[in-house]
Structures are given as structure tokens and as C-alpha cells.
Design a protein around this motif. Structure first.
Motif, PDB file in Angstrom:
ATOM      1  N   GLN A   1      56.860  96.944 -87.773  1.00 44.34           N
ATOM      2  CA  GLN A   1      57.366  97.960 -88.691  1.00 44.34           C
ATOM      3  C   GLN A   1      58.881  97.856 -88.824  1.00 44.34           C
ATOM      4  OE1 GLN A   1      55.480 100.337 -90.550  1.00 44.34           O
ATOM      5  NE2 GLN A   1      57.475 100.345 -91.575  1.00 44.34           N
TER       6      GLN A   1
ATOM      7  N   ARG B   1      59.623  95.035 -91.139  1.00 43.20           N
ATOM      8  CA  ARG B   1      59.359  95.421 -92.533  1.00 43.20           C
ATOM      9  C   ARG B   1      60.472  96.327 -93.057  1.00 43.20           C
ATOM     10  NH1 ARG B   1      53.919  95.688 -90.704  1.00 43.20           N
ATOM     11  NH2 ARG B   1      54.110  97.913 -90.314  1.00 43.20           N
ATOM     12  N   ASP B   2      60.875  97.305 -92.226  1.00 36.83           N
ATOM     13  CA  ASP B   2      61.922  98.236 -92.663  1.00 36.83           C
ATOM     14  C   ASP B   2      63.226  97.490 -92.948  1.00 36.83           C
ATOM     15  OD1 ASP B   2      60.122 100.279 -92.278  1.00 36.83           O
ATOM     16  OD2 ASP B   2      60.980 100.947 -90.352  1.00 36.83           O
ATOM     17  N   TYR B   3      63.545  96.513 -92.127  1.00 40.85           N
ATOM     18  CA  TYR B   3      64.802  95.778 -92.320  1.00 40.85           C
ATOM     19  C   TYR B   3      64.728  94.922 -93.581  1.00 40.85           C
ATOM     20  CZ  TYR B   3      68.973  93.071 -91.216  1.00 40.85           C
ATOM     21  OH  TYR B   3      70.218  92.484 -91.260  1.00 40.85           O
ATOM     22  N   ARG B   4      63.575  94.300 -93.803  1.00 43.20           N
ATOM     23  CA  ARG B   4      63.434  93.413 -94.958  1.00 43.20           C
ATOM     24  C   ARG B   4      63.394  94.181 -96.273  1.00 43.20           C
ATOM     25  NH1 ARG B   4      58.802  90.186 -91.662  1.00 43.20           N
ATOM     26  NH2 ARG B   4      60.160  88.703 -90.560  1.00 43.20           N
ATOM     27  N   ASN B   5      62.807  95.395 -96.272  1.00 48.53           N
ATOM     28  CA  ASN B   5      62.668  96.112 -97.543  1.00 48.53           C
ATOM     29  C   ASN B   5      63.794  97.121 -97.803  1.00 48.53           C
ATOM     30  OD1 ASN B   5      62.064  98.473 -96.107  1.00 48.53           O
ATOM     31  ND2 ASN B   5      59.835  98.215 -96.320  1.00 48.53           N
ATOM     32  N   GLY B   6      64.785  97.139 -96.902  1.00 49.71           N
ATOM     33  CA  GLY B   6      65.956  97.971 -97.144  1.00 49.71           C
ATOM     34  C   GLY B   6      65.857  99.412 -96.728  1.00 49.71           C
ATOM     35  N   THR B   7      64.809  99.764 -95.956  1.00 50.36           N
ATOM     36  CA  THR B   7      64.641 101.155 -95.518  1.00 50.36           C
ATOM     37  C   THR B   7      64.990 101.333 -94.050  1.00 50.36           C
ATOM     38  OG1 THR B   7      62.300 100.803 -94.965  1.00 50.36           O
ATOM     39  CG2 THR B   7      62.800 101.537 -97.209  1.00 50.36           C
TER      40      THR B   7
END
Length: 282
Positions: free
Chosen positions: A270, A273-279
Motif C-alpha cells: 500500500q 502504491r501511495d507513493y507511485r500514485n501521488g497520495t
């Protein structure tokens, strides 16, 4: 009847290993993501008089689930992060970062006449704090109290440190994970320092000279994990310096990938994913 002291003895010696991180920064590293020195995870020693060994520094990168504590002997580090913090620490100063759910920061080295020498510790956050609000703090050398003995001195960065004579000091960093306590001890040739030391986790990292713990030697670059007891006796025949690490284990699962430390691999995925999608920092 007064019980005789129970001295802490070396259970295991761990040798630091050469490594590189950031933009090619040369370090000596001890990493224990198996809980062996819980709540501590990693200790990096940066030390060189050759700028090529560290000048690239640590460009912007993320962290989640840990605290970092950086302490400088010579030179300095400039810190910047996405929260707007920007500051420089120099010889004798420290910086503490509670990454919580996420910080993106950079650390760029500075040099003085003796080059760069410093440390960074990683402390594991308990599960309940891994997604907490991130925080940051600088601590200046003058804020750190000192416990003095004949030919010896302890500088408290965080936690409570007490001599067997009853003198006690408390370092300015009061929120280290796992009731953590960190100190810098300097022992002159022929000096000795005896401390009350009841923390479940207790470790000593020697970075200069040779130190005796209950008559057993620890040499520079070694970390000694100590066994149970209530008293720590440090001595040196020719002089030594060390870091003291104390705390209470979390005894929780540890999942680690790069700059992220969580409890389970699903949480690591997670974070990625958060780092890759900017969140990640939202």
C-alpha cells in the motif's frame, strides 16, 4: 540486606558492514529487521575525510512507519522535507523525525576541517502509530544534559540516564519510539562510567577506541547486544567513544522494504502504491 548489582554482559557482538546509500554515500551499517535490538532497526555510521565518499548526499526520498535520529560528531547535515521544514545541524546537534504515515525529505552533507562524521538510527514505530501525523524536531548541543564521572562523560540525546550514585539526567528527545533512550559516552584512558541500566533492550556501539563492558572488549565498528541486569559498567584502557541505545521491545511483526517499515507486506504494498500514485503525503 541490599542486593548486589547485576551487571549487564555481552550476549552478542555485531560487526558493522560497509555499504552505500543515497547518491553513493559510503557508510558502515548495522541492520536488524528481525527484532534482535527492538525497538531499534538500523544504525548507519557516516565517517570520512574524503568528500567523494559522501558529497552526493541523500536526495529526496520517502519514509513511512519509523522514526529517524541523526547525530553529528563533525561536519553537518541540511534537512528539507515536504512539510516545509528546512534546517541544518552541525557538530553536537541532532535531528529527530517521526515519519508516521509519510515524509519525503532530503539530507545533504556539510563538511568541516575534520570531514563528516555522524550517525543515523532507525527506530520502529508501534503498529498504532505507523499511520500517525509526521513530526520533526532539531536538538542543539547545548540542550543536551551531561552526566559526568572521573575521566568519563555521558551526553543524553533522549531518555533518562542515571548513575549508580543516584545522579539522573533526561535527554531533550522525550518521544523516542519504544521508550527509547540514546546517549553518547566518552571514556578517557583509564576512565570508567557505571550506570543504572534496567531497560530490556540495551546495546552499545563503539565508534572510537576499545571499550570494556564488564571486562569484555568491544572495538570500533562493533555493536554489543547486552544481556539482562540492572547495572552497566563501561571502561577503557586507552580511551573510547560509543553510542548507548536502550528501549522496550514492541514484539510486533516487522515488514521492511527500502524506506518503509510496517507490520505486514500488504501495508508495504500500500505504501508503494501511495507513493507511485501521488497520495503518499496526502
Amino acid at each position: 540486606m541490599v542486593a548486589s548489582p547485576s551487571f549487564r554482559r555481552i550476549e552478542r557482538l555485531i560487526q558493522s558492514q560497509p555499504s552505500q546509500d543515497g547518491d553513493g554515500v559510503h557508510i558502515q551499517r548495522i541492520h536488524r529487521f528481525d527484532g534482535e535490538i527492538d525497538p531499534f532497526l538500523m544504525l548507519d555510521e557516516l565517517g570520512s575525510d574524503r568528500p567523494d565518499d559522501y558529497i552526493g548526499g541523500f536526495p529526496p526520498h520517502p519514509h513511512r512507519g519509523i522514526q529517524t535520529l541523526t547525530y553529528i560528531i563533525h561536519g553537518g547535515i541540511t534537512h528539507e522535507d515536504h512539510l516545509g521544514h528546512s534546517s541544518t545541524i552541525q557538530a553536537g546537534d541532532a535531528q529527530w523525525m517521526h515519519t508516521g504515515r509519510g515524509i519525503v525529505h532530503s539530507e545533504m552533507p556539510l563538511t568541516d576541517s575534520q570531514g563528516l562524521h555522524g550517525f543515523q538510527l532507525w527506530l520502529n514505530l508501534p503498529a498504532r502509530e505507523k499511520m500517525s501525523e509526521p513530526r520533526y524536531r532539531d536538538v542543539r548541543s547545548g540542550e543536551m544534559p551531561r552526566l559526568k564521572a572521573e575521566k568519563a562523560e555521558l551526553i543524553a540525546l533522549g531518555g533518562i540516564w542515571s548513575s549508580v550514585a543516584g545522579d539522573s539526567i533526561s535527554g531533550p528527545l522525550e518521544s523516542l519510539a519504544g521508550d527509547g533512550a540514546v546517549a553518547h559516552a566518552q571514556i578517557e584512558a583509564g576512565g570508567e562510567l557505571t550506570l543504572a541500566a534496567g531497560s530490556e533492550t540495551l546495546a552499545v556501539y563503539v565508534f572510537e577506541g576499545t571499550l570494556q563492558v564488564d571486562d569484555a572488549d568491544i572495538t570500533a565498528g562493533q555493536l554489543a547486544r547486552l544481556g539482562s541486569g540492572d547495572t552497566l559498567r563501561l571502561a577503557s584502557r586507552k580511551g573510547a567513544q560509543c553510542l548507548l541505545l536502550a528501549g522496550t521491545p514492541h514484539r510486533e511483526p516487522i515488514a521492511h522494504y527500502g524506506p518503509f517499515v510496517m507490520n505486514h507486506m500488504g501495508e508495504i504494498e500500500q505504501a508503494l502504491r501511495d507513493y507511485r500514485n501521488g497520495t503518499f503525503t496526502g
